[in-house]
Design an enzyme around this catalytic site. Structure first.
Site, PDB file in Angstrom:
ATOM      1  N   LYS A 100       5.710  -0.032  -5.399  1.00 56.36           N
ATOM      2  CA  LYS A 100       5.711  -0.469  -4.000  1.00 56.36           C
ATOM      3  C   LYS A 100       5.886  -1.980  -3.971  1.00 56.36           C
ATOM      4  O   LYS A 100       5.200  -2.715  -4.692  1.00 56.36           O
ATOM      5  CB  LYS A 100       4.447  -0.019  -3.264  1.00 56.36           C
ATOM      6  CG  LYS A 100       3.121  -0.592  -3.727  1.00 56.36           C
ATOM      7  CD  LYS A 100       2.021  -0.215  -2.718  1.00 56.36           C
ATOM      8  CE  LYS A 100       0.728  -0.947  -2.974  1.00 56.36           C
ATOM      9  NZ  LYS A 100      -0.298  -0.690  -1.941  1.00 56.36           N
TER      10      LYS A 100
ATOM     11  N   GLU B 145      -3.540   6.223  -1.328  1.00 55.29           N
ATOM     12  CA  GLU B 145      -4.171   5.151  -2.111  1.00 55.29           C
ATOM     13  C   GLU B 145      -5.400   4.648  -1.371  1.00 55.29           C
ATOM     14  O   GLU B 145      -5.360   4.467  -0.146  1.00 55.29           O
ATOM     15  CB  GLU B 145      -3.140   4.018  -2.282  1.00 55.29           C
ATOM     16  CG  GLU B 145      -3.669   2.767  -2.956  1.00 55.29           C
ATOM     17  CD  GLU B 145      -2.620   1.660  -2.955  1.00 55.29           C
ATOM     18  OE1 GLU B 145      -1.404   1.953  -2.995  1.00 55.29           O
ATOM     19  OE2 GLU B 145      -3.015   0.478  -2.887  1.00 55.29           O
TER      20      GLU B 145
ATOM     21  N   GLU C 100      -1.196   0.489   5.159  1.00 59.07           N
ATOM     22  CA  GLU C 100       0.205   0.677   4.762  1.00 59.07           C
ATOM     23  C   GLU C 100       0.686   2.114   4.950  1.00 59.07           C
ATOM     24  O   GLU C 100       0.005   3.058   4.557  1.00 59.07           O
ATOM     25  CB  GLU C 100       0.383   0.310   3.269  1.00 59.07           C
ATOM     26  CG  GLU C 100      -0.070  -1.092   2.959  1.00 59.07           C
ATOM     27  CD  GLU C 100      -0.027  -1.423   1.459  1.00 59.07           C
ATOM     28  OE1 GLU C 100       0.620  -0.677   0.693  1.00 59.07           O
ATOM     29  OE2 GLU C 100      -0.650  -2.422   1.079  1.00 59.07           O
TER      30      GLU C 100
ATOM     31  N   HIS D 102      -3.259  -6.879   7.050  1.00 62.89           N
ATOM     32  CA  HIS D 102      -1.893  -7.394   6.903  1.00 62.89           C
ATOM     33  C   HIS D 102      -1.183  -7.568   8.243  1.00 62.89           C
ATOM     34  O   HIS D 102      -0.030  -7.982   8.289  1.00 62.89           O
ATOM     35  CB  HIS D 102      -1.052  -6.457   6.031  1.00 62.89           C
ATOM     36  CG  HIS D 102      -1.482  -6.437   4.593  1.00 62.89           C
ATOM     37  ND1 HIS D 102      -1.020  -5.509   3.691  1.00 62.89           N
ATOM     38  CD2 HIS D 102      -2.339  -7.232   3.905  1.00 62.89           C
ATOM     39  CE1 HIS D 102      -1.570  -5.727   2.501  1.00 62.89           C
ATOM     40  NE2 HIS D 102      -2.378  -6.759   2.608  1.00 62.89           N
TER      41      HIS D 102
ATOM     42  N   LYS E 179      -1.520  -3.912 -10.587  1.00 64.13           N
ATOM     43  CA  LYS E 179      -1.225  -5.252 -10.075  1.00 64.13           C
ATOM     44  C   LYS E 179      -1.565  -6.257 -11.163  1.00 64.13           C
ATOM     45  O   LYS E 179      -2.739  -6.390 -11.545  1.00 64.13           O
ATOM     46  CB  LYS E 179      -2.083  -5.546  -8.838  1.00 64.13           C
ATOM     47  CG  LYS E 179      -1.737  -4.747  -7.586  1.00 64.13           C
ATOM     48  CD  LYS E 179      -2.849  -4.926  -6.559  1.00 64.13           C
ATOM     49  CE  LYS E 179      -2.441  -4.470  -5.164  1.00 64.13           C
ATOM     50  NZ  LYS E 179      -3.637  -4.362  -4.264  1.00 64.13           N
TER      51      LYS E 179
ATOM     52  N   HIS F  55       3.346  -4.870  -5.929  1.00 62.23           N
ATOM     53  CA  HIS F  55       3.381  -6.299  -5.553  1.00 62.23           C
ATOM     54  C   HIS F  55       2.037  -6.662  -4.928  1.00 62.23           C
ATOM     55  O   HIS F  55       1.116  -5.836  -4.908  1.00 62.23           O
ATOM     56  CB  HIS F  55       4.513  -6.519  -4.533  1.00 62.23           C
ATOM     57  CG  HIS F  55       4.237  -5.832  -3.215  1.00 62.23           C
ATOM     58  ND1 HIS F  55       4.770  -6.220  -2.019  1.00 62.23           N
ATOM     59  CD2 HIS F  55       3.444  -4.751  -2.925  1.00 62.23           C
ATOM     60  CE1 HIS F  55       4.339  -5.440  -1.053  1.00 62.23           C
ATOM     61  NE2 HIS F  55       3.541  -4.543  -1.573  1.00 62.23           N
TER      62      HIS F  55
ATOM     63  N   GLU G 264       3.839  -7.600   4.848  1.00 59.64           N
ATOM     64  CA  GLU G 264       4.730  -7.002   3.849  1.00 59.64           C
ATOM     65  C   GLU G 264       6.067  -6.574   4.435  1.00 59.64           C
ATOM     66  O   GLU G 264       6.816  -5.828   3.811  1.00 59.64           O
ATOM     67  CB  GLU G 264       4.013  -5.833   3.151  1.00 59.64           C
ATOM     68  CG  GLU G 264       2.763  -6.301   2.417  1.00 59.64           C
ATOM     69  CD  GLU G 264       2.138  -5.256   1.513  1.00 59.64           C
ATOM     70  OE1 GLU G 264       2.548  -4.081   1.576  1.00 59.64           O
ATOM     71  OE2 GLU G 264       1.235  -5.622   0.731  1.00 59.64           O
TER      72      GLU G 264
ATOM     73  N   SER H 266      -6.225  -7.950   0.766  1.00 55.20           N
ATOM     74  CA  SER H 266      -7.265  -6.915   0.737  1.00 55.20           C
ATOM     75  C   SER H 266      -7.663  -6.711  -0.723  1.00 55.20           C
ATOM     76  O   SER H 266      -7.321  -5.727  -1.361  1.00 55.20           O
ATOM     77  CB  SER H 266      -6.760  -5.609   1.356  1.00 55.20           C
ATOM     78  OG  SER H 266      -5.668  -5.076   0.639  1.00 55.20           O
TER      79      SER H 266
ATOM     80  N   ASP I   4      -1.610   3.871   2.288  1.00 58.12           N
ATOM     81  CA  ASP I   4      -2.701   3.079   1.708  1.00 58.12           C
ATOM     82  C   ASP I   4      -3.568   2.574   2.846  1.00 58.12           C
ATOM     83  O   ASP I   4      -3.316   1.511   3.387  1.00 58.12           O
ATOM     84  CB  ASP I   4      -2.164   1.903   0.882  1.00 58.12           C
ATOM     85  CG  ASP I   4      -3.299   1.035   0.321  1.00 58.12           C
ATOM     86  OD1 ASP I   4      -4.474   1.457   0.434  1.00 58.12           O
ATOM     87  OD2 ASP I   4      -3.011  -0.054  -0.211  1.00 58.12           O
TER      88      ASP I   4
ATOM     89  N   ASP J 244      -6.912   1.662  -6.107  1.00 58.31           N
ATOM     90  CA  ASP J 244      -6.500   0.252  -6.139  1.00 58.31           C
ATOM     91  C   ASP J 244      -7.750  -0.622  -6.229  1.00 58.31           C
ATOM     92  O   ASP J 244      -8.154  -1.032  -7.323  1.00 58.31           O
ATOM     93  CB  ASP J 244      -5.662  -0.055  -4.889  1.00 58.31           C
ATOM     94  CG  ASP J 244      -5.341  -1.535  -4.725  1.00 58.31           C
ATOM     95  OD1 ASP J 244      -5.560  -2.310  -5.668  1.00 58.31           O
ATOM     96  OD2 ASP J 244      -4.870  -1.928  -3.640  1.00 58.31           O
TER      97      ASP J 244
HETATM   98  P1  PGA Z   1      -3.124  -6.935  -1.054  1.00 58.37           P
HETATM   99  O1  PGA Z   1      -2.725  -5.497  -0.500  1.00 58.37           O
HETATM  100  O2  PGA Z   1      -2.028  -7.454  -1.895  1.00 58.37           O
HETATM  101  O3  PGA Z   1      -3.330  -7.725   0.213  1.00 58.37           O
HETATM  102  O4  PGA Z   1      -4.412  -6.742  -1.819  1.00 58.37           O
HETATM  103  C1  PGA Z   1      -2.020  -4.570  -1.275  1.00 58.37           C
HETATM  104  C2  PGA Z   1      -2.786  -3.287  -1.437  1.00 58.37           C
HETATM  105  O5  PGA Z   1      -3.918  -3.123  -0.924  1.00 58.37           O
HETATM  106  O6  PGA Z   1      -2.282  -2.396  -2.098  1.00 58.37           O
HETATM  107 ZN    ZN Z   2      -4.011  -0.943  -1.908  1.00 61.79          ZN
END
Ligand code: PGA
Ligand code: ZN
Length: 420
Positions: A388, A285, A164, A155, A337, A365, A205, A40, A243, A312
């Site tokens: 996370k 998030e 999430e 996911h 990230k 991650h 995840e 995402s 999230d 994010d």
């Molecule tokens: P992604 O998801 O690693 O698939 O982008 C993680 C997130 O959205 O925080």
């Molecule tokens: Zn996110």
């Protein structure tokens, strides 16, 4: 001075190719790094170079990125003295020459940057978390692990739109006890779901992916699991973070589609407020989409005092975009990230911009991971206070938590929890 530089196309946890970098220094130090990959993704993330050759890995091969490491990057940096991580990163950014690292690929550049950071630490006789700098007035500490125990969105294949649901042992006394809480609640959640007749297959995840569509129903089950495992739901015990990754379920007309129903930005904000009123949710998030800046400002005005609001997809770990967010009063924290921006130095810069403005930084991650544990050390060093890394299950996820247990055991003087 780097004397050898090699790269390899390896697999990530989703069975997609990713980049591994191995390098040596002239003092004999050897270091490696493996690059993660998201699903995402924000549209303004640094470019992850994929071959596009449909005859291999459905076009997802990374041979070009690998060749960029062993070709142009190796020619540029081997034998040249770099006295710091920043000077190397600056050289890589200059060699790439593009705004979003589409020249060499962020996957190529980040792999070299991470491996060089590790090599410098080893060469100095330090653990990675001792070598990496702290950020702003923050000091090194053990971060609260936020375990993603229930997966949806892109996911998982279930009908859940929110991506999430995390359990965060904010009130745990130590890292080891926080991990224990995460694991025990994960086990209790599996039992609750199975007893209710839900399939207990996993998402990307490592969280469960039951056939539940409404976020509130998920929250009910998680609160019950926290209690069943003997913990107290809430900030003094185990709180919940969400999230939704809402950019992924925003329709072309600007509405958000949750379980088939359309919501405007303000209706989403109302729903989040109702959730915060009824459940021990302390962090949200990407509650709104990456291009919904006005909605984000209203969301921040409404809930910014009550919960942490993390950007994010809207920020992409980009210091300049985070700066705009701070100016506009959007969010109160940024997700962090490494591969969204594509080098260790720029990631640290993004964290500094946050810290200077009083924004928290939430270490993260990606949904496509490897056993690499760089982010665990980075979270400790920078003092960001929360991380996370997915469920307390599956090798690529527990690698990070186990690394944190290891650091904590060797350094009991490091405090646990959020920074002030
Ligand atoms: P992604 O998801 O690693 O698939 O982008 C993680 C997130 O959205 O925080
Ligand atoms: Zn996110």
């Amino acid at each position: 001075t780097i004397t050898t530089l090699n790269a390899l196309e390896i697999l990530d946890s989703r069975s997609r190719p990713t980049v591994k970098v191995v390098l040596t220094l002239d003092d004999g130090t050897r270091a490696q790094a493996q690059v993660p990959s998201g699903a995402s993704t924000g549209t303004r993330e640094a470019v992850e170079l994929r071959d596009g050759d449909q005859s291999r890995y459905r076009g997802l091969g990374v041979r070009t990125a690998v060749a960029n490491v062993t070709g142009p990057i190796a020619r540029e940096i081997i034998g040249r003295p770099f006295d710091s991580l920043e000077t190397l990163d600056r050289a890589l950014i200059a060699l790439d020459g593009t705004e979003h690292k589409s020249g060499l690929g962020a996957n190529a550049i980040l792999g070299v940057s991470m491996a060089f950071a590790r090599a410098l630490a080893t060469s100095a006789g330090q653990e990675l978390f001792e070598f990496l700098p702290s950020v702003g007035s923050q000091t090194p500490r053990m971060p609260v692990p936020c375990f993603n125990v229930l997966n949806g969105g892109v996911h998982a294949a279930n009908p859940l739109d929110f991506q999430e649901f995390m359990i965060c042992p904010l009130g745990a006394p130590t890292m080891a006890e926080a991990v224990r809480a995460g694991s025990e609640i994960y086990g209790a959640l599996r039992s609750q779901l199975a007893d209710a007749g839900h399939p207990v297959g996993l998402g990307d995840e490592g969280g469960f992916a039951p056939d539940i569509a409404q976020p509130e129903e998920v929250l009910d089950v998680i609160v019950a699991a926290i209690r069943a495992a003997g913990y107290t739901p809430g900030r003094d015990g185990v709180a919940i973070a969400m999230d939704p990754a809402s950019s992924e379920f925003r329709a072309d007309d600007g509405t958000y589609v949750v379980a088939g129903e359309h919501f405007t930005s303000d209706q989403m904000i109302d729903r989040y407020q109702a959730i915060v009123d009824s459940y021990p949710v302390w962090l949200l998030e990407d509650g709104l989409a990456e291009d919904d800046w006005d909605g984000w400002a209203r969301l921040t005005g409404r809930l910014g005092d009550r919960i942490e609001l993390v950007g994010d997809d809207i920020f992409c770990t980009n210091p300049a975009i985070i700066g705009q967010g701070i100016e506009k009063g959007v969010a109160s924290a940024s997700l962090i990230k490494l591969n969204q921006i594509g080098s260790v130095s720029e990631t640290l810069e993004a964290m500094r911009v946050c810290a200077d403005a009083g924004y928290r930084q939430f270490m993260s991650h990606r949904s496509g991971e490897t056993p690499d544990t760089f982010i665990a050390d980075l979270a400790v060093a920078t003092g960001c206070g929360h991380i996370k890394a997915g469920a307390p299950a599956r090798g690529e996820r527990v690698a990070k938590y186990n690394r944190l247990i290891e650091i904590s055991a060797a350094h009991p003087e490091l405090p646990y929890g959020l920074p002030d």
